[in-house]
Write a protein that holds these residues in place. Structure first.
Motif, PDB file in Angstrom:
ATOM      1  N   GLY A  47       0.820  -1.206   0.000  1.00  0.00           N
ATOM      2  CA  GLY A  47       0.000   0.000   0.000  1.00  0.00           C
ATOM      3  C   GLY A  47       0.852   1.253   0.000  1.00  0.00           C
ATOM      4  O   GLY A  47       0.550   2.234  -0.689  1.00  0.00           O
ATOM      5  N   ALA A  48       1.936   1.228   0.781  1.00  0.00           N
ATOM      6  CA  ALA A  48       2.842   2.380   0.798  1.00  0.00           C
ATOM      7  C   ALA A  48       3.507   2.566  -0.557  1.00  0.00           C
ATOM      8  O   ALA A  48       3.699   3.692  -1.016  1.00  0.00           O
ATOM      9  N   ARG A  49       3.848   1.470  -1.222  1.00  0.00           N
ATOM     10  CA  ARG A  49       4.438   1.586  -2.565  1.00  0.00           C
ATOM     11  C   ARG A  49       3.442   2.163  -3.560  1.00  0.00           C
ATOM     12  O   ARG A  49       3.821   2.901  -4.468  1.00  0.00           O
ATOM     13  N   LEU A  50       2.173   1.818  -3.411  1.00  0.00           N
ATOM     14  CA  LEU A  50       1.170   2.376  -4.311  1.00  0.00           C
ATOM     15  C   LEU A  50       0.940   3.864  -4.035  1.00  0.00           C
ATOM     16  O   LEU A  50       0.703   4.639  -4.958  1.00  0.00           O
ATOM     17  N   ILE A  51       0.995   4.256  -2.781  1.00  0.00           N
ATOM     18  CA  ILE A  51       0.795   5.663  -2.444  1.00  0.00           C
ATOM     19  C   ILE A  51       1.969   6.508  -2.933  1.00  0.00           C
ATOM     20  O   ILE A  51       1.789   7.559  -3.532  1.00  0.00           O
ATOM     21  N   PHE A  52       3.177   6.056  -2.684  1.00  0.00           N
ATOM     22  CA  PHE A  52       4.376   6.817  -3.031  1.00  0.00           C
ATOM     23  C   PHE A  52       5.049   6.249  -4.272  1.00  0.00           C
ATOM     24  O   PHE A  52       6.274   6.187  -4.357  1.00  0.00           O
ATOM     25  N   TRP A  53       4.262   5.874  -5.266  1.00  0.00           N
ATOM     26  CA  TRP A  53       4.766   5.268  -6.489  1.00  0.00           C
ATOM     27  C   TRP A  53       5.590   6.268  -7.277  1.00  0.00           C
ATOM     28  O   TRP A  53       5.274   7.456  -7.342  1.00  0.00           O
ATOM     29  N   GLN A  54       6.683   5.769  -7.879  1.00  0.00           N
ATOM     30  CA  GLN A  54       7.528   6.611  -8.710  1.00  0.00           C
ATOM     31  C   GLN A  54       8.011   5.759  -9.885  1.00  0.00           C
ATOM     32  O   GLN A  54       8.483   4.645  -9.689  1.00  0.00           O
ATOM     33  N   PRO A  55       7.924   6.277 -11.096  1.00  0.00           N
ATOM     34  CA  PRO A  55       8.372   5.502 -12.259  1.00  0.00           C
ATOM     35  C   PRO A  55       9.859   5.174 -12.182  1.00  0.00           C
ATOM     36  O   PRO A  55      10.619   5.849 -11.489  1.00  0.00           O
ATOM     37  N   GLU A  56      10.260   4.150 -12.912  1.00  0.00           N
ATOM     38  CA  GLU A  56      11.655   3.712 -12.910  1.00  0.00           C
ATOM     39  C   GLU A  56      12.604   4.822 -13.355  1.00  0.00           C
ATOM     40  O   GLU A  56      13.675   4.981 -12.798  1.00  0.00           O
ATOM     41  N   ASP A  57      12.255   5.594 -14.380  1.00  0.00           N
ATOM     42  CA  ASP A  57      13.158   6.634 -14.862  1.00  0.00           C
ATOM     43  C   ASP A  57      13.324   7.749 -13.834  1.00  0.00           C
ATOM     44  O   ASP A  57      14.364   8.382 -13.760  1.00  0.00           O
ATOM     45  N   GLY A  58      12.329   7.981 -13.008  1.00  0.00           N
ATOM     46  CA  GLY A  58      12.448   8.964 -11.938  1.00  0.00           C
ATOM     47  C   GLY A  58      13.397   8.508 -10.846  1.00  0.00           C
ATOM     48  O   GLY A  58      14.113   9.303 -10.247  1.00  0.00           O
TER      49      GLY A  58
END
Length: 68
Positions: A47-58
């Motif tokens: 859930g924390a990963r979904l909230i603070f999701w960031q693309p690979e290039d970022g």
């Protein structure tokens, strides 16, 4: 929204395991209880990963991996 829902469900499930689940599970049921606890921890982390999701290039740009 999905991240918040997953975190709330994981926290609720972990709370049930700590306060509401039967504490007299013996033998192999202890391993099931441990696996359920790890699953609740994974749900909270997911859930924390979904909230603070960031693309690979970022991620690469922030870590400086593209500056060689």
């Amino acid at each position: 929204m999905a991240g918040i829902a997953l975190m709330v469900a994981g926290i609720a499930f972990a709370g049930w395991l700590v306060f509401g689940a039967p504490h007299d599970w013996d033998g192999e049921a202890r391993w099931v209880r441990m696996a359920l606890g790890l699953g609740a921890t994974g749900a909270i982390s997911g859930g924390a990963r979904l909230i603070f999701w960031q693309p690979e290039d970022g991620r690469a740009a922030e870590s400086g991996a593209d500056r060689i």
